[in-house]
Write a protein that holds these residues in place. Sequence first.
Motif, short mmCIF file in Angstrom:
data_model
loop_
_atom_site.label_atom_id
_atom_site.label_comp_id
_atom_site.label_asym_id
_atom_site.label_seq_id
_atom_site.Cartn_x
_atom_site.Cartn_y
_atom_site.Cartn_z
N THR A 70 -19.37 -16.88 -4.63
CA THR A 70 -17.95 -16.97 -4.40
C THR A 70 -17.22 -18.66 -4.94
OG1 THR A 70 -18.61 -18.00 -1.82
CG2 THR A 70 -17.99 -15.40 -2.46
N GLY A 71 -16.61 -18.59 -6.18
CA GLY A 71 -15.62 -19.65 -6.30
C GLY A 71 -17.06 -20.85 -6.03
N SER A 72 -16.95 -22.19 -6.04
CA SER A 72 -17.54 -23.48 -6.13
C SER A 72 -18.62 -23.63 -5.01
CB SER A 72 -17.03 -24.86 -6.41
OG SER A 72 -15.94 -24.84 -5.47
N SER A 73 -18.59 -22.59 -4.37
CA SER A 73 -19.08 -22.45 -2.74
C SER A 73 -20.70 -21.97 -2.98
CB SER A 73 -18.85 -22.01 -1.81
OG SER A 73 -19.45 -22.50 -1.34
N ASP A 74 -21.93 -22.61 -2.45
CA ASP A 74 -23.28 -22.12 -3.45
C ASP A 74 -23.84 -20.95 -1.91
OD1 ASP A 74 -23.37 -23.61 -5.05
OD2 ASP A 74 -24.75 -25.17 -4.36
N GLU A 75 -22.34 -21.02 -1.30
CA GLU A 75 -22.37 -19.63 -0.28
C GLU A 75 -23.08 -18.14 -1.26
OE1 GLU A 75 -20.37 -18.39 2.70
OE2 GLU A 75 -20.08 -21.03 3.13
N VAL A 76 -23.87 -17.72 -0.87
CA VAL A 76 -23.96 -16.47 -0.90
C VAL A 76 -23.58 -15.51 -0.65
CG1 VAL A 76 -25.77 -14.50 -1.32
CG2 VAL A 76 -27.00 -16.75 -1.84
N ARG A 77 -22.56 -14.11 -0.70
CA ARG A 77 -21.79 -13.09 -0.18
C ARG A 77 -22.66 -11.52 0.58
NH1 ARG A 77 -19.36 -8.22 -0.91
NH2 ARG A 77 -19.89 -7.89 -2.98
N TRP A 78 -22.81 -11.82 0.97
CA TRP A 78 -23.45 -10.32 2.14
C TRP A 78 -23.05 -9.51 1.80
CZ3 TRP A 78 -28.46 -11.40 3.18
CH2 TRP A 78 -29.38 -12.55 3.17
N LEU A 79 -23.78 -8.06 1.44
CA LEU A 79 -22.43 -7.16 1.16
C LEU A 79 -21.90 -6.57 3.07
CD1 LEU A 79 -25.79 -4.52 0.18
CD2 LEU A 79 -23.86 -5.11 -1.10
N THR A 80 -21.27 -6.42 2.64
CA THR A 80 -20.46 -5.53 3.74
C THR A 80 -20.85 -4.74 4.03
OG1 THR A 80 -18.92 -3.83 2.99
CG2 THR A 80 -18.18 -6.21 2.64
N ALA A 81 -21.36 -4.00 6.40
CA ALA A 81 -21.96 -2.93 6.79
C ALA A 81 -21.47 -1.74 5.89
CB ALA A 81 -21.11 -3.11 8.07
N THR A 82 -20.31 -1.15 5.18
CA THR A 82 -19.58 -0.17 4.12
C THR A 82 -20.54 -0.59 2.79
OG1 THR A 82 -18.16 -0.36 4.92
CG2 THR A 82 -18.31 1.41 3.46
N GLU A 83 -20.52 -0.90 2.57
CA GLU A 83 -21.49 -1.57 1.03
C GLU A 83 -23.09 -1.21 1.56
OE1 GLU A 83 -18.82 -4.86 -1.64
OE2 GLU A 83 -20.22 -5.94 0.00
N GLN A 84 -23.78 -1.87 2.61
CA GLN A 84 -25.22 -2.30 2.94
C GLN A 84 -25.41 -0.38 3.26
OE1 GLN A 84 -28.24 -2.51 2.57
NE2 GLN A 84 -27.61 -5.05 3.30
N GLN A 85 -24.52 0.33 4.19
CA GLN A 85 -24.91 1.76 4.43
C GLN A 85 -24.95 2.09 2.82
OE1 GLN A 85 -21.72 3.61 6.39
NE2 GLN A 85 -22.95 5.57 7.47
N ALA A 86 -23.76 1.98 1.86
CA ALA A 86 -23.99 3.19 0.54
C ALA A 86 -25.35 2.54 0.04
CB ALA A 86 -22.29 2.13 0.27
N TRP A 87 -25.41 0.99 -0.13
CA TRP A 87 -26.60 0.70 -0.53
C TRP A 87 -28.00 1.03 -0.09
CZ3 TRP A 87 -28.23 -0.52 -5.22
CH2 TRP A 87 -29.52 -1.31 -4.87
N ARG A 88 -28.22 1.83 0.63
CA ARG A 88 -29.25 2.49 1.48
C ARG A 88 -29.07 3.47 1.00
NH1 ARG A 88 -30.83 -1.33 6.52
NH2 ARG A 88 -30.97 -3.29 5.92
N ALA A 89 -27.71 4.34 1.40
CA ALA A 89 -28.25 5.94 1.15
C ALA A 89 -28.60 5.71 -0.48
CB ALA A 89 -26.60 6.24 1.72
N TYR A 90 -28.29 5.38 -1.46
CA TYR A 90 -28.36 5.69 -2.66
C TYR A 90 -29.93 5.39 -3.45
CZ TYR A 90 -29.49 3.94 -7.40
OH TYR A 90 -30.10 4.51 -8.81
N LEU A 91 -30.12 4.50 -2.60
CA LEU A 91 -31.50 3.63 -2.59
C LEU A 91 -32.55 4.81 -1.38
CD1 LEU A 91 -32.63 -0.02 -1.73
CD2 LEU A 91 -32.73 1.75 -3.95
N ARG A 92 -32.15 5.72 -0.97
CA ARG A 92 -33.15 6.81 0.15
C ARG A 92 -32.85 8.22 -0.89
NH1 ARG A 92 -34.82 8.92 4.60
NH2 ARG A 92 -34.71 11.57 4.96
N GLY A 93 -31.52 8.74 -1.40
CA GLY A 93 -31.68 9.23 -2.07
C GLY A 93 -32.28 9.54 -3.91
N GLN A 94 -32.48 8.25 -4.23
CA GLN A 94 -32.97 8.05 -5.10
C GLN A 94 -34.80 8.39 -4.79
OE1 GLN A 94 -33.05 3.90 -6.56
NE2 GLN A 94 -34.31 5.17 -8.74
N ARG A 95 -35.29 8.02 -3.45
CA ARG A 95 -36.25 8.05 -3.21
C ARG A 95 -36.38 10.03 -3.20
NH1 ARG A 95 -35.95 2.85 -0.85
NH2 ARG A 95 -35.13 4.35 0.87
N LEU A 96 -36.21 10.29 -2.53
CA LEU A 96 -35.96 11.67 -2.21
C LEU A 96 -36.02 12.56 -3.40
CD1 LEU A 96 -33.61 11.56 1.09
CD2 LEU A 96 -36.53 12.57 1.06
#
Length: 109
Positions: free
Chosen positions: A6-32
Amino acid sequence: MTGSTTGSSDEVRWLTATEQQAWRAYLRGQRLLEAALDRDLQEFGVSLPEYEIISMLSEQPGQRLRMSELAGLVVQSRSRLTHTATRLERRGWVARQPVPDDGRGSSCC
């Protein structure tokens, strides 16, 4: 976690809870999906990676590809592709041949 900062900062933007839930659902669906496809193909004596190699070759002119190109298409390391191609070769389903204009390369056909 995303790779963006984000910006000029070196901070990494973590996924929000909703984004994390969607990401994990995608990974699980792909594996299934992959597990289901592999299970269904076992009935015919072929694994999903083997089927993918055979189908990629069937769509190519002359039904052949350099091993390095084939590895990229099926998203396997060259070593993994070599092992899979060896299994298919033992069954007589593919053959490996030297590339005529490159003494180091080989094609799968």
